[in-house]
Design a protein around this motif. Structure first.
Motif, PDB file in Angstrom:
ATOM      1  N   UNK A 105      75.369  20.241   7.650  1.00 17.94           N
ATOM      2  CA  UNK A 105      76.068  18.987   7.415  1.00 17.94           C
ATOM      3  C   UNK A 105      75.668  17.887   8.365  1.00 17.94           C
ATOM      4  N   UNK A 106      76.441  16.814   8.361  1.00 17.95           N
ATOM      5  CA  UNK A 106      76.135  15.671   9.201  1.00 17.95           C
ATOM      6  C   UNK A 106      74.908  14.936   8.692  1.00 17.95           C
ATOM      7  N   UNK A 107      74.037  14.577   9.629  1.00 21.06           N
ATOM      8  CA  UNK A 107      72.779  13.903   9.333  1.00 21.06           C
ATOM      9  C   UNK A 107      71.644  14.768   9.861  1.00 21.06           C
ATOM     10  N   UNK A 108      70.416  14.281   9.714  1.00 17.70           N
ATOM     11  CA  UNK A 108      69.242  15.027  10.161  1.00 17.70           C
ATOM     12  C   UNK A 108      69.396  15.501  11.603  1.00 17.70           C
ATOM     13  N   UNK A 109      69.711  14.561  12.506  1.00 19.34           N
ATOM     14  CA  UNK A 109      69.765  14.922  13.926  1.00 19.34           C
ATOM     15  C   UNK A 109      71.047  15.670  14.290  1.00 19.34           C
ATOM     16  N   UNK A 110      72.140  15.381  13.566  1.00 21.29           N
ATOM     17  CA  UNK A 110      73.404  16.055  13.868  1.00 21.29           C
ATOM     18  C   UNK A 110      73.317  17.542  13.536  1.00 21.29           C
TER      19      UNK A 110
END
Length: 299
Positions: free
Chosen positions: A192-197
């Motif tokens: 989940x989150x974004x690419x870096x998260x």
């Protein structure tokens, strides 16, 4: 407002660098020993015996568990009512500098990823900051070796890939890694989150204590700073069951300790999640070798 001295932070980070590289967390050691008792493949038994002998000798002699003493990853939770007397970033970097010098730990950091010139003191560390309520500061330091780090992967799956897509990606990542990350491994997964998260969650998942069923109770662990006050199991039933399912499937791969086959390819799978966009399903897998090192201090 509570004030914390930057000198104290440097001192604690220095000590954590040394301690984390010499003392394997008790939960990890306990899990390895349990897996050894359940192993019936002779080559795997011999490798696990050597691993156990190695981390016991490291603690007895005060020498690093592994020659790769890692790149220092530092996770800092700062209470919003804390004031640091001095430069927090430099206090942490100086602690790493002193720890790797005073502990005679291998310096593995290069100043530029292409020029490849060693910085000579294992800095800069990679530091993550979170602001939280309260007047304390928690610092967790994890030296990350790159034999396992290099085997990590991230994918931006489609929502339609669903849980089966997530499981397939995790299993394919571990299978492709094979013996390279020095199994038995701990598998951190961020969903989940974004690419870096997603990648950050996968890294932080490795800090969560493992071998829950065989750990002492919280009351018995008051002298163990590595696990004190930390959650030792996924609090979500769905993801706790998914962790156990993935661990079973990973161990069926038969890679085994150091790639010699057997029941024990992974010690644990830890999953962390975060809300994500309607069009995405980011998944990251961060692999750690059996030397899953970390130390923790609350100031």
């Amino acid at each position: 407002m509570r004030e914390i001295s930057s000198n104290l932070i440097t001192e604690k980070v220095r000590d954590m660098c040394i301690r984390a590289n010499i003392e394997l967390p008790k939960d990890v050691a306990g899990c390895i020993e349990r897996c050894r008792s359940e192993e019936d493949w002779a080559p795997a038994c011999e490798i696990l015996d050597r691993i156990i002998e190695n981390y016991n000798l490291a603690e007895e002699t005060g020498k690093p568990i592994c020659q790769d003493t890692g790149m220092a990853c530092v996770f800092v939770e700062i209470g919003q009512d804390v004031h640091v007397d001095g430069n927090l970033e430099e206090a942490i970097q100086e602690g790493v500098r002193q720890g790797y010098r005073d502990g005679y730990l291998r310096k593995s950091v290069v100043a530029d990823p292409l020029d490849r010139v060693n910085t000579g003191d294992n800095t800069p560390a990679v530091i993550y900051y979170d602001i939280v309520p309260g007047d304390t500061m928690t610092i967790e330091l994890a030296p990350k070796g790159f034999g396992s780090e290099n085997m990590s992967r991230i994918a931006m799956l489609r929502p339609s890939d669903g849980i089966e897509g997530v499981k397939k990606f995790v299993l394919e990542t571990v299978e492709a890694a094979g013996p390279n990350p020095c199994p038995p491994i701990v598998v951190g997964v961020g969903i989940g989150g974004t690419f870096e998260r997603a990648a950050l969650m996968a890294k932080k998942a490795l800090l969560r204590p493992i071998d829950v069923d065989n750990q002492e109770t919280a009351e018995q662990k008051t002298d163990n700073q590595e696990t004190d006050n930390q959650e030792t199991d996924n609090q979500n039933d769905f993801y706790r069951n998914l962790e156990r399912e993935l661990l079973t499937e990973i161990n069926k791969l038969g890679i085994g300790p150091q790639g010699f086959g057997g029941r024990t390819t992974a010690l644990a799978v830890n999953i962390e999640t975060f809300p994500t966009h309607i069009a995405g399903l980011p998944v990251a897998v961060n692999i750690s070798c059996h030397v899953t090192r970390h130390a923790r201090e609350v100031l």
